[in-house]
Write an enzyme that holds these catalytic residues in place. Structure first.
Site, PDB file in Angstrom:
ATOM      1  N   HIS A   1      77.389 -15.913  -4.842  1.00 27.63           N
ATOM      2  CA  HIS A   1      77.977 -16.203  -3.534  1.00 27.63           C
ATOM      3  C   HIS A   1      78.984 -15.133  -3.129  1.00 27.63           C
ATOM      4  O   HIS A   1      79.629 -14.512  -3.972  1.00 27.63           O
ATOM      5  CB  HIS A   1      78.575 -17.619  -3.460  1.00 27.63           C
ATOM      6  CG  HIS A   1      79.833 -17.850  -4.215  1.00 27.63           C
ATOM      7  ND1 HIS A   1      79.920 -18.692  -5.301  1.00 27.63           N
ATOM      8  CD2 HIS A   1      81.098 -17.406  -4.010  1.00 27.63           C
ATOM      9  CE1 HIS A   1      81.166 -18.741  -5.732  1.00 27.63           C
ATOM     10  NE2 HIS A   1      81.901 -17.956  -4.965  1.00 27.63           N
TER      11      HIS A   1
ATOM     12  N   GLU B   1      76.997 -19.980  -0.326  1.00 29.89           N
ATOM     13  CA  GLU B   1      76.322 -20.374  -1.554  1.00 29.89           C
ATOM     14  C   GLU B   1      74.811 -20.109  -1.444  1.00 29.89           C
ATOM     15  O   GLU B   1      74.271 -20.000  -0.335  1.00 29.89           O
ATOM     16  CB  GLU B   1      76.551 -21.869  -1.805  1.00 29.89           C
ATOM     17  CG  GLU B   1      77.996 -22.236  -2.124  1.00 29.89           C
ATOM     18  CD  GLU B   1      78.409 -21.871  -3.546  1.00 29.89           C
ATOM     19  OE1 GLU B   1      77.808 -20.968  -4.149  1.00 29.89           O
ATOM     20  OE2 GLU B   1      79.352 -22.495  -4.053  1.00 29.89           O
TER      21      GLU B   1
ATOM     22  N   ASP C   1      87.573 -17.310   3.609  1.00 28.68           N
ATOM     23  CA  ASP C   1      87.273 -18.733   3.408  1.00 28.68           C
ATOM     24  C   ASP C   1      88.506 -19.558   3.064  1.00 28.68           C
ATOM     25  O   ASP C   1      89.586 -19.016   2.806  1.00 28.68           O
ATOM     26  CB  ASP C   1      86.208 -18.890   2.311  1.00 28.68           C
ATOM     27  CG  ASP C   1      86.487 -18.049   1.066  1.00 28.68           C
ATOM     28  OD1 ASP C   1      87.633 -17.583   0.918  1.00 28.68           O
ATOM     29  OD2 ASP C   1      85.581 -17.851   0.258  1.00 28.68           O
TER      30      ASP C   1
ATOM     31  N   ASP D   1      77.036 -17.270  -9.176  1.00 34.30           N
ATOM     32  CA  ASP D   1      75.730 -17.611  -8.593  1.00 34.30           C
ATOM     33  C   ASP D   1      75.365 -16.651  -7.448  1.00 34.30           C
ATOM     34  O   ASP D   1      74.399 -16.877  -6.722  1.00 34.30           O
ATOM     35  CB  ASP D   1      75.719 -19.065  -8.086  1.00 34.30           C
ATOM     36  CG  ASP D   1      76.765 -19.333  -7.001  1.00 34.30           C
ATOM     37  OD1 ASP D   1      77.505 -18.389  -6.631  1.00 34.30           O
ATOM     38  OD2 ASP D   1      76.836 -20.473  -6.516  1.00 34.30           O
TER      39      ASP D   1
HETATM   40  C1  GLP Z   1      85.734 -17.900  -4.985  1.00 35.16           C
HETATM   41  C2  GLP Z   1      85.888 -17.195  -3.643  1.00 35.16           C
HETATM   42  C3  GLP Z   1      85.002 -15.972  -3.581  1.00 35.16           C
HETATM   43  C4  GLP Z   1      85.171 -15.134  -4.837  1.00 35.16           C
HETATM   44  C5  GLP Z   1      84.744 -15.947  -6.026  1.00 35.16           C
HETATM   45  C6  GLP Z   1      84.764 -15.181  -7.319  1.00 35.16           C
HETATM   46  O1  GLP Z   1      84.632 -18.745  -5.027  1.00 35.16           O
HETATM   47  N1  GLP Z   1      85.599 -18.027  -2.538  1.00 35.16           N
HETATM   48  O2  GLP Z   1      85.341 -15.223  -2.429  1.00 35.16           O
HETATM   49  O3  GLP Z   1      84.421 -13.969  -4.740  1.00 35.16           O
HETATM   50  O4  GLP Z   1      85.646 -17.036  -6.084  1.00 35.16           O
HETATM   51  O5  GLP Z   1      85.968 -15.349  -7.944  1.00 35.16           O
HETATM   52  P1  GLP Z   1      86.494 -14.569  -9.187  1.00 35.16           P
HETATM   53  O6  GLP Z   1      86.848 -13.220  -8.713  1.00 35.16           O
HETATM   54  O7  GLP Z   1      87.681 -15.361  -9.630  1.00 35.16           O
HETATM   55  O8  GLP Z   1      85.405 -14.559 -10.194  1.00 35.16           O
END
Ligand code: GLP
Length: 236
Positions: A138, A143, A67, A136
């Protein structure tokens, strides 16, 4: 599904890096699906160490990232393109032309989404997809929704995602509100999936995603249907 619980973030990072290293050793031109967020940072650090020790070679590897924020150029220090360069690509011998990230500043975002799906297809799909998980549920930036989105698409970020990711920005109002993310087809067609999650804030959502009903309201729950998933979770 293989669930590995470890005690520390360092162990999680080491275990995850070993899975990726073994993929790359068995197929040097693997297509690696890569993720951002704080969870995989340690994994990338371990991969860099392995490369520096001469244990790993990225020269034939290809990568597709999950992404990118809409509106951030690859030079923007908050973009995922910048994240990938500084956390991995600049430190190993992967060829820059073999790395792929959605273009968040494409003039025609729909065309960019179609280009990205075509690219993944032309690469023969993803061999190993690395994932984190949002609070959440995702994955990528898929989402919670009423349906699972199949293809790469633009998405309006949930307020909880904006709030969580605000820690990387000066303030919450600087976090882009939209992003491009691959859809569930790219993730579910990956030949194997490796999900890393750490800290108590991920415990509940991980439990719901892995053991609760399969529902687009918890996007990661779809992984219950994937035949080759490894989850590595560290409580601390
Ligand atoms: C972002 C990314 C996700 C990732 C998420 C969790 O939203 N787009 O791919 O899994 O963050 O992040 P973290 O590992 O910092 O909790």
């Amino acid at each position: 599904m293989k669930f590995i619980k470890v005690d520390t973030y360092n162990e999680l990072s080491r275990e995850a890096a070993l899975v990726i290293a073994s993929q790359l050793k068995s197929k040097p031109d693997s297509v690696l699906g890569l993720a951002t967020g704080s969870s995989p940072v340690g994994t990338y650090r371990e991969l860099i160490k392995m490369y520096e020790n001469g244990e790993l070679d990225f020269s034939s590897a290809r990568s597709v990232n999950l992404d990118e924020y809409v509106g951030l150029s690859p030079e923007d220090t908050q973009s995922y393109a910048f994240f990938m360069r500084t956390n991995l690509f600049d430190h190993v011998n992967i060829k820059k032309e073999n790395t792929n990230i959605p273009n968040g500043i494409a003039e025609d975002l729909d065309a960019e989404c179609r280009r990205y799906d075509k690219l993944v297809l032309e690469l023969g799909g993803v061999d190993l997809q690395l994932l984190g998980i949002g609070t959440d549920g995702h994955i990528g930036f898929n989402e919670p929704d009423s349906v699972f989105s199949k293809l790469t698409h633009t998405v309006r970020l949930a307020q909880s995602t904006i709030d969580s990711n605000a820690r990387f920005f000066e303030s919450a109002d600087k976090v882009p509100t939209t992003a491009i993310t691959v859809g569930m087809m790219t993730i579910m067609q990956a030949r194997s999936v490796l999900l890393v999650a750490n800290g108590p804030s991920k415990r509940d959502i991980l439990n719901k995603a892995l053991n609760g009903p399969i529902t687009p309201e918890i996007p990661a729950s779809i992984l219950q249907l994937h035949p080759h998933v490894t989850v590595i979770y560290s409580e601390n």
